[in-house]
Design a protein around this motif. Structure first.
Motif, PDB file in Angstrom:
ATOM      1  N   HIS A  89     -56.128-144.228  28.800  1.00 16.56           N
ATOM      2  CA  HIS A  89     -54.834-144.823  29.164  1.00 16.56           C
ATOM      3  C   HIS A  89     -54.337-144.255  30.492  1.00 16.56           C
ATOM      4  CE1 HIS A  89     -53.698-147.371  25.896  1.00 16.56           C
ATOM      5  NE2 HIS A  89     -53.969-146.449  24.998  1.00 16.56           N
ATOM      6  N   ARG A  90     -53.574-145.066  31.195  1.00 12.33           N
ATOM      7  CA  ARG A  90     -52.936-144.565  32.418  1.00 12.33           C
ATOM      8  C   ARG A  90     -51.476-145.032  32.405  1.00 12.33           C
ATOM      9  NH1 ARG A  90     -55.525-147.243  35.713  1.00 12.33           N
ATOM     10  NH2 ARG A  90     -53.946-148.387  36.835  1.00 12.33           N
ATOM     11  N   ILE A  91     -50.585-144.130  32.675  1.00 12.39           N
ATOM     12  CA  ILE A  91     -49.173-144.499  32.748  1.00 12.39           C
ATOM     13  C   ILE A  91     -48.709-144.369  34.188  1.00 12.39           C
ATOM     14  CG2 ILE A  91     -46.842-143.796  32.069  1.00 12.39           C
ATOM     15  CD1 ILE A  91     -47.951-143.136  29.320  1.00 12.39           C
ATOM     16  N   GLU A  92     -48.119-145.455  34.697  1.00 16.14           N
ATOM     17  CA  GLU A  92     -47.647-145.449  36.089  1.00 16.14           C
ATOM     18  C   GLU A  92     -46.126-145.528  36.116  1.00 16.14           C
ATOM     19  OE1 GLU A  92     -49.667-148.380  38.442  1.00 16.14           O
ATOM     20  OE2 GLU A  92     -51.523-147.195  38.400  1.00 16.14           O
ATOM     21  N   SER A 104     -39.565-141.800  30.556  1.00 14.34           N
ATOM     22  CA  SER A 104     -40.812-141.455  29.871  1.00 14.34           C
ATOM     23  C   SER A 104     -42.020-141.622  30.789  1.00 14.34           C
ATOM     24  CB  SER A 104     -41.005-142.333  28.642  1.00 14.34           C
ATOM     25  OG  SER A 104     -39.971-142.117  27.735  1.00 14.34           O
ATOM     26  N   ASN A 105     -41.980-142.635  31.628  1.00 11.32           N
ATOM     27  CA  ASN A 105     -43.117-142.854  32.528  1.00 11.32           C
ATOM     28  C   ASN A 105     -43.313-141.651  33.444  1.00 11.32           C
ATOM     29  OD1 ASN A 105     -41.890-145.569  31.832  1.00 11.32           O
ATOM     30  ND2 ASN A 105     -43.873-146.193  32.682  1.00 11.32           N
ATOM     31  N   VAL A 106     -42.200-141.176  34.008  1.00 15.28           N
ATOM     32  CA  VAL A 106     -42.293-140.045  34.935  1.00 15.28           C
ATOM     33  C   VAL A 106     -42.763-138.794  34.181  1.00 15.28           C
ATOM     34  CG1 VAL A 106     -41.060-138.659  36.649  1.00 15.28           C
ATOM     35  CG2 VAL A 106     -40.400-141.038  36.276  1.00 15.28           C
ATOM     36  N   SER A 115     -46.893-134.856  32.840  1.00 17.06           N
ATOM     37  CA  SER A 115     -47.575-134.145  31.758  1.00 17.06           C
ATOM     38  C   SER A 115     -49.087-134.308  31.851  1.00 17.06           C
ATOM     39  CB  SER A 115     -47.044-134.670  30.426  1.00 17.06           C
ATOM     40  OG  SER A 115     -47.820-134.171  29.379  1.00 17.06           O
ATOM     41  N   GLU A 116     -49.553-135.539  32.163  1.00 17.31           N
ATOM     42  CA  GLU A 116     -51.000-135.786  32.289  1.00 17.31           C
ATOM     43  C   GLU A 116     -51.638-134.905  33.358  1.00 17.31           C
ATOM     44  OE1 GLU A 116     -51.560-139.915  33.085  1.00 17.31           O
ATOM     45  OE2 GLU A 116     -50.992-140.510  31.046  1.00 17.31           O
ATOM     46  N   ARG A 117     -50.852-134.480  34.327  1.00 13.65           N
ATOM     47  CA  ARG A 117     -51.370-133.665  35.429  1.00 13.65           C
ATOM     48  C   ARG A 117     -50.994-132.190  35.269  1.00 13.65           C
ATOM     49  NH1 ARG A 117     -50.634-138.596  36.264  1.00 13.65           N
ATOM     50  NH2 ARG A 117     -51.934-139.838  37.664  1.00 13.65           N
ATOM     51  N   GLY A 118     -50.473-131.869  34.107  1.00 14.18           N
ATOM     52  CA  GLY A 118     -50.110-130.478  33.848  1.00 14.18           C
ATOM     53  C   GLY A 118     -48.932-130.001  34.679  1.00 14.18           C
ATOM     54  N   LEU A 119     -48.074-130.919  35.055  1.00 10.93           N
ATOM     55  CA  LEU A 119     -46.932-130.572  35.901  1.00 10.93           C
ATOM     56  C   LEU A 119     -45.641-130.686  35.096  1.00 10.93           C
ATOM     57  CD1 LEU A 119     -47.940-132.685  39.049  1.00 10.93           C
ATOM     58  CD2 LEU A 119     -48.257-130.224  38.736  1.00 10.93           C
ATOM     59  N   SER A 120     -44.632-130.081  35.593  1.00  7.35           N
ATOM     60  CA  SER A 120     -43.309-130.266  34.997  1.00  7.35           C
ATOM     61  C   SER A 120     -42.293-130.352  36.126  1.00  7.35           C
ATOM     62  CB  SER A 120     -42.970-129.099  34.059  1.00  7.35           C
ATOM     63  OG  SER A 120     -42.958-127.896  34.805  1.00  7.35           O
ATOM     64  N   ALA A 121     -41.145-130.871  35.807  1.00  7.93           N
ATOM     65  CA  ALA A 121     -40.104-130.994  36.837  1.00  7.93           C
ATOM     66  C   ALA A 121     -38.753-130.980  36.160  1.00  7.93           C
ATOM     67  CB  ALA A 121     -40.289-132.283  37.618  1.00  7.93           C
ATOM     68  N   SER A 122     -37.742-130.665  36.915  1.00  5.95           N
ATOM     69  CA  SER A 122     -36.386-130.618  36.357  1.00  5.95           C
ATOM     70  C   SER A 122     -35.927-132.045  36.038  1.00  5.95           C
ATOM     71  CB  SER A 122     -35.440-130.012  37.392  1.00  5.95           C
ATOM     72  OG  SER A 122     -35.344-130.893  38.501  1.00  5.95           O
ATOM     73  N   PRO A 123     -34.967-132.157  35.116  1.00  9.70           N
ATOM     74  CA  PRO A 123     -34.433-133.497  34.797  1.00  9.70           C
ATOM     75  C   PRO A 123     -33.918-134.217  36.044  1.00  9.70           C
ATOM     76  CG  PRO A 123     -33.672-131.886  33.189  1.00  9.70           C
ATOM     77  CD  PRO A 123     -34.396-131.115  34.252  1.00  9.70           C
ATOM     78  N   GLN A 127     -49.918-140.420  45.410  1.00  9.54           N
ATOM     79  CA  GLN A 127     -49.532-139.666  46.594  1.00  9.54           C
ATOM     80  C   GLN A 127     -48.037-139.745  46.847  1.00  9.54           C
ATOM     81  OE1 GLN A 127     -51.625-137.542  48.150  1.00  9.54           O
ATOM     82  NE2 GLN A 127     -49.685-136.904  49.062  1.00  9.54           N
ATOM     83  N   GLU A 128     -47.463-140.931  46.596  1.00 15.21           N
ATOM     84  CA  GLU A 128     -46.021-141.089  46.798  1.00 15.21           C
ATOM     85  C   GLU A 128     -45.247-140.168  45.846  1.00 15.21           C
ATOM     86  OE1 GLU A 128     -45.475-145.685  48.319  1.00 15.21           O
ATOM     87  OE2 GLU A 128     -46.100-145.336  46.255  1.00 15.21           O
ATOM     88  N   ILE A 129     -45.717-140.066  44.618  1.00 14.00           N
ATOM     89  CA  ILE A 129     -45.006-139.197  43.656  1.00 14.00           C
ATOM     90  C   ILE A 129     -45.191-137.726  44.039  1.00 14.00           C
ATOM     91  CG2 ILE A 129     -44.757-138.554  41.223  1.00 14.00           C
ATOM     92  CD1 ILE A 129     -45.736-141.331  40.478  1.00 14.00           C
ATOM     93  N   PHE A 130     -46.416-137.358  44.447  1.00 14.32           N
ATOM     94  CA  PHE A 130     -46.625-135.971  44.880  1.00 14.32           C
ATOM     95  C   PHE A 130     -45.701-135.627  46.060  1.00 14.32           C
ATOM     96  CE2 PHE A 130     -50.990-136.122  42.861  1.00 14.32           C
ATOM     97  CZ  PHE A 130     -50.721-135.128  41.928  1.00 14.32           C
ATOM     98  N   THR A 131     -45.562-136.574  46.977  1.00 15.43           N
ATOM     99  CA  THR A 131     -44.696-136.339  48.141  1.00 15.43           C
ATOM    100  C   THR A 131     -43.248-136.126  47.697  1.00 15.43           C
ATOM    101  OG1 THR A 131     -46.145-137.718  49.447  1.00 15.43           O
ATOM    102  CG2 THR A 131     -43.975-137.279  50.382  1.00 15.43           C
TER     103      THR A 131
END
Lengths: 346, 561
Positions: A290-293, A301-303, A308-316, A336-340
């Motif tokens: 599965h892939r969630i975009e 939930s998408n974000v 989570s799939e990439r082992g990352l976390s972020a503030s609300p 790439q856009e999300i990483f940026t």
């Protein structure tokens, strides 16, 4: 859903190699993948490497098949172990040379019962190994296929024939896969098809998916995925995003409601539930995932799933900011856009 | 225009030319082409080219009692020498014969890449061309009869596709008869004196125009040479259809047989209300499409209205912001322009989703349908932590809320195909009791097969009775979207949902264009080729679809079987 009832093991004949100009190495790759899928027969193209490919087929447990278009080609087919597919006009000549023959009947969607019975009689007289019913115009509806197949089986029984019969149809109106299932359910032995529906033929991969779901085929695991990827790469195909199984979006979601349901299942520690809550089949059975975009119709939930799939976390706040930008965007954000955006926030 | 006097009382006959008639046709070609500016003015003699060596020729004859007179003709180029090749050699001389391979139109245009995607093993290709009609006999159906005769002849030869190089100013004539322009940009080639466009005729499609050709081919197979004529002794005026009659026994082949059972119960597919477009709602859930701005959405809406479908989902205003504004503008457009579409919007069972619909209802003053959806399957209940009582409470409260305020409620159960029958019975019964006038069964994950759909729809009918409409919403994960929708209609569903090019989440929805094709095939409704093409082109452009549906590599070789 109501399962189909089939009477016998299914035989699949793959025409992909005969439809393509893959080089020998690529052909062997494809044959190996077909063997992993346990497809019964593989159709090859006449050529200088034919004898070698026939040997490779035999080693892999596949029957090598070649279609002959004229009498001149009969000599090319004198390769040990090779089966030939011939039109009614070529059948006598092929049998004279003692070639193992299958009779190909074209235009069966418009062939009368009397004419079909005549051709079956001819196949019996010339001791054809099998018969291929070919509806190249794609005129037979699934119900029409069922009637045709049932008649064929009855006529064969009356003639005392035990030969196998394959169904082959051009899928012109979106009913081809169901027509093939109807043919099998009505007693035909198998189906001729091609990977990714090349040449307008029935798609081997979609048919296999259906056979798996009907319990008639064991899971092909990674082999089917490899087969599809092999064809896409070597034939330089641009597969539609919504192509079943192998399309980019076949197991992808970017909507908030769906991502949230999957996220809840995962949070409950039930990955199997997450796999199937919005999918006909667990993608892992076919080697996919599965892939969630994150896009204009996404929710938080998408974000969160993407991170989570990439082992990352972020503030609300960061999650909210990414979602805000995605909702204002005209299509899904790429990785790439999300990483940026994450870097900007940090 | 008044027909020449003899046309009112004589028959038009379309048939293959014989050796003696061939020079007349070549002379007529020369005359017509010189007058039309394709050849130098005043040119005389015969118009013969190397391709004639591989042709079948049709002639249009009028017979006023003094013997048949050739008033028009056309040719069909094949890949093998024609039956009159010796006559062509005598007329053209050895230099002109058998000198050209392929087709004339291929000297001008590149057809093969597009054909490689379509041609199936064993299928034949032919070329139509050199269709001419004497000037005094134009506008009375002679040209149309010739073109349809060519199509019938091609079908009789087993051809699946015909190509042609058509003068740009005659494109509308040929497209009305089933031709599709492959490239709109007209070309002026060194071999031509006028601009031309490439045409493709797909003889395998149930195009309304080619139905006559199929009939012609069927009769040709059954009885021999084709004669197209109007009422006995009279040519019909323009616009009326010629009738195919039989003549001699030159082609003693068997008539095509039809294995398909008659689909009489699909007759309600002919009503526009039986199709519902979801392109602007469920279609946009595809992860790979661009979400168009309101200008693009309005163009798509207009293209949907042109199709003759009954309703369209405009989006889910509860999403807020831009989506809500777009849905309002689309609903206003339907009302202002009086588009023949019932507007529909999606909503969850909550006030936040329903109140924006009430605003739209107030602003437009027109009818508005709401697709009020709720997850119904056990697997969905497990994932969401719901139970049936919770679902029933939501149904009772929010169906009633919407219906009481004037919205037409379609109660949609998500994932219906994996839901338990008893749950469905209670949910639908509750919804109908609270005012839903339509229910919708959805195959959210695309798991259904046609047998299951048939059983489901029949079961739902027994729950809701005849007074409540039933919709079917299918997906294509198994490649069964179209047969499932047809099965739903056969089982008694009133309406099915579809999207342009089958776009939608994962493997997408049922393709609308294929449902329209089946409507044409099973109900005799016209196949609106240009409108369907316009609809698909608009959606593909506005959503920036990366891969067109005909996606196979042009380099693929097609194997003759």
């Amino acid at each position: 859903m109501i399962p189909f009832e089939f009477k016998r093991p299914v035989l699949l004949e793959d025409c992909t190699l005969a439809l393509t100009q893959l080089d020998r190495e690529q052909q062997l790759d494809h044959l190996a993948n077909l063997a992993l899928l346990r497809v019964g027969r593989a159709e090859l193209k006449p050529g200088p490497d034919l004898a070698v490919l026939v040997e490779e087929c035999a080693e892999l447990g596949l029957t090598a098949v070649v279609s002959l278009k004229d009498a001149a080609a009969l000599e090319e087919a004198l390769v040990p172990g090779l089966e030939v597919r011939v039109s009614p006009a070529l059948l006598p000549a092929a049998r004279e040379r003692q070639l193992p023959c299958w009779l190909v009947l074209s235009g069966v969607g418009q062939l009368s019962p009397a004419a079909l019975a005549r051709e079956l009689t001819r196949a019996r007289e010339h001791k054809a190994l099998g018969i291929c019913l070919q509806d190249e115009l794609g005129v037979a509806t699934p119900d029409g296929v069922a009637r045709l197949a049932a008649f064929c089986r009855k006529a064969q029984a009356a003639l005392g024939m035990q030969t196998e019969v394959l169904w082959c149809q051009r899928d012109t109106e979106g009913t081809g896969i169901y027509g093939a299932l109807q043919a099998l359910r009505s007693g035909l032995s198998g189906v001729r098809c091609a990977g990714l529906g090349l040449g307008g033929m029935l798609a081997l991969d979609t048919l296999l998916l259906n056979l798996v779901l009907e319990g008639l085929w064991s899971d092909p695991t990674e082999a089917l995925k490899t087969c599809c990827a092999h064809l896409v790469e070597n034939l330089d195909l641009r597969l539609p995003a919504n192509y079943p199984l192998a399309g980019r979006d076949a197991f992808c979601t970017s909507t908030g409601v769906h991502a949230r349901a999957m996220q809840k299942a995962l949070q409950m520690g039930q990955p199997a539930l997450a796999d199937q809550v919005y999918s006909v089949v667990a993608p892992g059975r076919f080697g996919f995932s599965h892939r969630i975009e994150v896009g204009p119709l996404s929710g938080r939930s998408n974000v969160e799933c993407w991170l989570s799939e990439r082992g990352l976390s972020a503030s609300p706040e960061t999650v909210g900011r990414i979602l805000e930008i995605a909702k204002a965007h005209y299509r899904s954000l790429d990785d790439q856009e999300i990483f940026t955006l994450l870097e900007d926030r940090s | 225009m008044t027909p020449p006097p003899e046309v009112a009382r004589i028959a038009l006959c379309i048939r293959e030319l014989n050796e003696d008639e061939l020079p007349q046709y070549f002379a007529l070609r020369r005359e017509v082409y010189a007058r039309s500016g394709y050849l130098p003015a005043g040119a005389s003699g015969l118009d013969v080219d190397p391709f004639d060596w591989r042709c079948r020729f049709l002639g249009a004859f009028l017979d006023a009692g003094g013997g048949p007179r050739l008033v028009g003709g056309a040719r069909l180029i094949t890949e093998v020498p024609g039956p009159l090749f010796q006559a062509v050699e005598r007329l053209a001389g050895p230099d002109l014969t058998n000198a050209e391979h392929g087709f004339f139109a291929e000297r001008i245009f590149e057809f093969r890449p597009q054909l490689a995607r379509r041609l199936y093993p064993g299928q034949r290709l032919v070329e139509f061309g050199r269709t001419v009609c004497a000037e005094d006999y134009r506008s009375f159906g002679v040209g149309k009869a010739l073109v349809l005769g060519l199509h019938g002849l091609a079908l009789n030869l087993g051809a699946a596709y015909g190509i042609a190089c058509a003068p740009a100013h005659l494109v509308s004539f040929y497209t009305r008869l089933g031709g599709v322009v492959l490239n709109q940009a007209a070309t002026l080639h060194q071999d031509l004196t006028v601009k031309a466009v490439p045409l493709l005729v797909d003889l395998t499609r149930a195009a309304s125009a080619s139905l006559e050709a199929h009939e012609a081919a069927r009769r040709l197979r059954a009885g021999g040479m084709l004669t197209l004529m109007g009422d006995p002794g009279q040519l019909r005026p323009r616009g009326e259809e010629p009738v195919c009659l039989l003549r001699n026994d030159l082609y003693p082949q068997e008539a095509p047989y039809d294995w398909n059972p008659p689909d009489l119960t699909l007759s309600h597919l002919s009503h526009s209300a039986s199709l519902h477009d979801e392109t602007l709602r469920d279609g946009l859930q595809s992860a790979s499409v661009r979400h168009p701005d309101i200008v693009g959405k309005l163009e798509i809406l207009q293209a949907i209205a042109d199709l003759g479908v009954g309703s369209a989902n405009l989006g889910m205003p509860g999403a807020g912001g831009k989506v809500a504004a777009d849905v309002l503008r689309l609903a206003e457009e339907i009302a202002e322009q009086k588009l023949p579409l019932v507007p529909c919007c999606a909503a969850r069972t909550c006030r936040a989703d329903l109140d924006p619909l009430l605003t739209i209802l107030d602003r437009t003053g027109a009818r508005l349908e709401v697709g009020l959806f709720l997850g119904s399957s056990r697997i969905r209940q497990l994932a969401e932590g719901w139970d049936l009582d919770h679902l029933l409470r939501l149904t009772e409260e929010w169906v009633g809320y919407a219906a009481d305020r004037g919205l037409e409620v379609m109660f949609v159960t998500e994932d219906t195909c994996r839901a338990e029958p008893e749950h469905l019975r209670r949910l639908y019964s509750t919804a109908v009791a609270r005012g839903a006038r339509r229910i919708c069964a959805t195959d959210t994950v695309g798991c259904a097969n046609p047998d299951g759909v048939t059983a489901l729809i029949r079961s739902l009918r027994s729950i809701v009775g005849p007074g409540v409409a039933i919709d079917w919403h299918g997906h294509g994960d198994r490649g069964l979207g179209v047969p499932n929708s047809l099965a739903a209609l056969l089982a008694g569903a009133d309406r099915v949902h579809a999207t342009a090019l089958g776009i939608g989440e994962r493997c997408g929805n049922t393709p609308m264009e294929l449902m329209l094709l089946h409507r044409a095939r099973h109900t005799g409704q016209p196949w609106l080729a240009e409108r369907v093409q316009g609809y698909l082109n608009t959606v593909a452009r506005e959503l920036e679809l990366e891969s067109p549906p005909a996606w196979l590599s042009p380099e693929l070789e097609v194997l003759p079987v």
